[in-house]
Design a protein around this motif. Structure first.
Motif, PDB file in Angstrom:
ATOM      1  N   MET A   1       0.820  -1.220   0.000  1.00 50.21           N
ATOM      2  CA  MET A   1       0.000   0.000   0.000  1.00 50.21           C
ATOM      3  C   MET A   1       0.851   1.267   0.000  1.00 50.21           C
ATOM      4  O   MET A   1       0.570   2.205  -0.757  1.00 50.21           O
ATOM      5  CB  MET A   1      -0.955  -0.014   1.200  1.00 50.21           C
ATOM      6  CG  MET A   1      -1.901   1.175   1.252  1.00 50.21           C
ATOM      7  SD  MET A   1      -3.068   1.162  -0.111  1.00 50.21           S
ATOM      8  CE  MET A   1      -3.947   2.685   0.160  1.00 50.21           C
ATOM      9  N   PRO A   2       1.929   1.389   0.835  1.00 50.63           N
ATOM     10  CA  PRO A   2       2.745   2.607   0.792  1.00 50.63           C
ATOM     11  C   PRO A   2       3.333   2.868  -0.594  1.00 50.63           C
ATOM     12  O   PRO A   2       3.335   4.003  -1.069  1.00 50.63           O
ATOM     13  CB  PRO A   2       3.843   2.321   1.820  1.00 50.63           C
ATOM     14  CG  PRO A   2       3.251   1.331   2.749  1.00 50.63           C
ATOM     15  CD  PRO A   2       2.388   0.458   1.890  1.00 50.63           C
ATOM     16  N   GLU A   3       3.847   1.799  -1.261  1.00 46.29           N
ATOM     17  CA  GLU A   3       4.434   1.959  -2.583  1.00 46.29           C
ATOM     18  C   GLU A   3       3.369   2.369  -3.595  1.00 46.29           C
ATOM     19  O   GLU A   3       3.601   3.214  -4.468  1.00 46.29           O
ATOM     20  CB  GLU A   3       5.122   0.665  -3.029  1.00 46.29           C
ATOM     21  CG  GLU A   3       6.377   0.306  -2.241  1.00 46.29           C
ATOM     22  CD  GLU A   3       6.087  -0.229  -0.854  1.00 46.29           C
ATOM     23  OE1 GLU A   3       4.917  -0.604  -0.586  1.00 46.29           O
ATOM     24  OE2 GLU A   3       7.012  -0.272  -0.039  1.00 46.29           O
ATOM     25  N   TYR A   4       2.192   1.749  -3.485  1.00 48.71           N
ATOM     26  CA  TYR A   4       1.101   2.084  -4.400  1.00 48.71           C
ATOM     27  C   TYR A   4       0.684   3.542  -4.201  1.00 48.71           C
ATOM     28  O   TYR A   4       0.433   4.274  -5.168  1.00 48.71           O
ATOM     29  CB  TYR A   4      -0.081   1.152  -4.156  1.00 48.71           C
ATOM     30  CG  TYR A   4      -1.291   1.474  -5.010  1.00 48.71           C
ATOM     31  CD1 TYR A   4      -1.360   1.060  -6.335  1.00 48.71           C
ATOM     32  CD2 TYR A   4      -2.359   2.190  -4.485  1.00 48.71           C
ATOM     33  CE1 TYR A   4      -2.460   1.357  -7.122  1.00 48.71           C
ATOM     34  CE2 TYR A   4      -3.466   2.494  -5.259  1.00 48.71           C
ATOM     35  CZ  TYR A   4      -3.514   2.072  -6.579  1.00 48.71           C
ATOM     36  OH  TYR A   4      -4.600   2.384  -7.350  1.00 48.71           O
ATOM     37  N   GLY A   5       0.610   3.969  -2.933  1.00 49.50           N
ATOM     38  CA  GLY A   5       0.242   5.340  -2.638  1.00 49.50           C
ATOM     39  C   GLY A   5       1.236   6.332  -3.220  1.00 49.50           C
ATOM     40  O   GLY A   5       0.854   7.372  -3.775  1.00 49.50           O
ATOM     41  N   LYS A   6       2.534   6.011  -3.120  1.00 42.92           N
ATOM     42  CA  LYS A   6       3.563   6.883  -3.691  1.00 42.92           C
ATOM     43  C   LYS A   6       3.417   6.972  -5.210  1.00 42.92           C
ATOM     44  O   LYS A   6       3.575   8.048  -5.798  1.00 42.92           O
ATOM     45  CB  LYS A   6       4.950   6.353  -3.332  1.00 42.92           C
ATOM     46  CG  LYS A   6       5.290   6.468  -1.846  1.00 42.92           C
ATOM     47  CD  LYS A   6       6.621   5.797  -1.548  1.00 42.92           C
ATOM     48  CE  LYS A   6       6.909   5.790  -0.055  1.00 42.92           C
ATOM     49  NZ  LYS A   6       8.161   5.054   0.259  1.00 42.92           N
TER      50      LYS A   6
END
Length: 339
Positions: A1-6
């Motif tokens: 999720m953090p990578e997708y959000g970035k």
């Protein structure tokens, strides 16, 4: 999720740059892949359901259905695309099943409390952390409508993801955001008309399932300080299975530990739990009554009964689990915490 959000934020910012102003290409879906081929291939819904069943009677039966479908396709290139589509649908149904299963289980258990009068789920404002008062029947209704809405959202979670991407990076308005201190740190605040409309339709569907009856309020926080952007919005709802699965798993594990017809995996635990809690049914009632009362007690925003506040109340219950009288029973099932 953090990578997708970035990634979403990078693409969102790219819309502001002159040379990258064209919107990103939408995600390729099963519908778009088949639409390009002008195919009506999946008209046999029964066969499709068998080929993508997340809980088939046997692997052989499922594989046979897949091969039957692919046998209708003569062109090798088309067959490759159809096979990819089948695998995508299979993955989707398996994922959705894992998300919806704990909700269905909790609804099943809730029905038992709705129909009996020996255990009350009534809550009173100021008692046990509750922020509003409900009679037993009112609260059963409130919990049921919340779980029903969550089930609808989890069933359509990929559609919600699509709406989030449309709001943030496909539609031009997605690049128009401002950085705001929401009280929970600095966030990008932006409108989310597509996601808002999708949520509104899900609430309407949930109310229809509830036959028009609704106890809480239907306010949706989106594009404000509570839920500043679509990414924060979708992140909240992807947490639901990670909250509910451990609860369901712990209760089912405890029922197995108490079952004297099954061998003890860890000798001594069964007697320890029996001496402290009595029977499996008594321990299950203790856990579920507490969960149904105080995971839906209004301790979220707007008194906790708004759409977003229901989730906050559930998170609050999860964060206080280690203080519950039955927490040791949870840990004896292998429970390590919520993700």
């Amino acid at each position: 999720m953090p990578e997708y959000g970035k990634l979403l934020m990078v693409l969102q910012d790219a819309r502001r740059i002159k040379h990258f102003s064209a919107p990103p290409t939408p995600v390729k879906t099963v519908g778009s892949a088949l639409g390009q081929l002008k195919s009506k291939f999946f008209s046999d819904e029964k066969l499709l359901m068998e080929a993508t069943n997340p809980s088939p009677k046997s692997k052989e039966e499922k594989q046979e259905a897949i091969q039957t479908i692919l046998g209708f396709v003569e062109t090798p290139d088309f067959k490759t695309i159809f096979e990819q589509c089948l695998k995508s649908i299979d993955d989707l149904r398996s994922f959705v099943h894992s998300c919806v299963f704990p909700i269905n289980k909790l609804l099943e258990w809730l029905r038992e409390y709705s129909s009996q009068s020996t255990i009350s789920l009534a809550i009173k404002a100021g008692k046990g952390g509750a922020c509003f008062s409900h009679s037993h029947d009112q609260h059963c209704q409130y919990v049921k409508e919340s779980l029903t809405l969550w089930r609808i959202i989890q069933t359509d979670i990929f559609d919600f993801w699509d709406c989030v991407e449309k709001d943030m990076i496909i539609d031009e308005s997605g690049s128009r955001y401002r950085i705001v201190d929401t009280g929970q740190g600095f966030h990008r605040m932006s409108d989310a008309p597509v996601s808002y409309d999708r949520m509104t339709r899900s609430i309407a569907e949930a109310q229809r399932e509830m036959r028009g009856q609704w106890v809480g309020i239907k306010v949706v926080h989106l594009g404000d300080r509570d839920v500043p952007n679509p990414l924060v919005f979708i992140d909240k709802y992807t947490v639901i299975p990670r909250m509910l699965n451990p609860v369901v798993k712990a209760i089912e594990s405890l029922e197995a530990i108490f079952d004297s017809s099954l061998p003890e995996e860890h000798p001594g635990i069964r007697n320890l739990l029996k001496n402290k809690y009595g029977t499996a049914a008594e321990l299950k009632d203790m856990i579920l009554a507490d969960f149904f009362k105080y995971a839906f007690d209004g301790s979220g925003d707007d008194g906790g009964s708004c759409i977003d506040g229901r989730l906050t109340s559930a998170w609050n219950w999860c964060s206080l689990l280690h203080k519950k009288d039955y927490f040791d029973a949870f840990t004896l099932t292998g429970f390590l915490g919520f993700d």
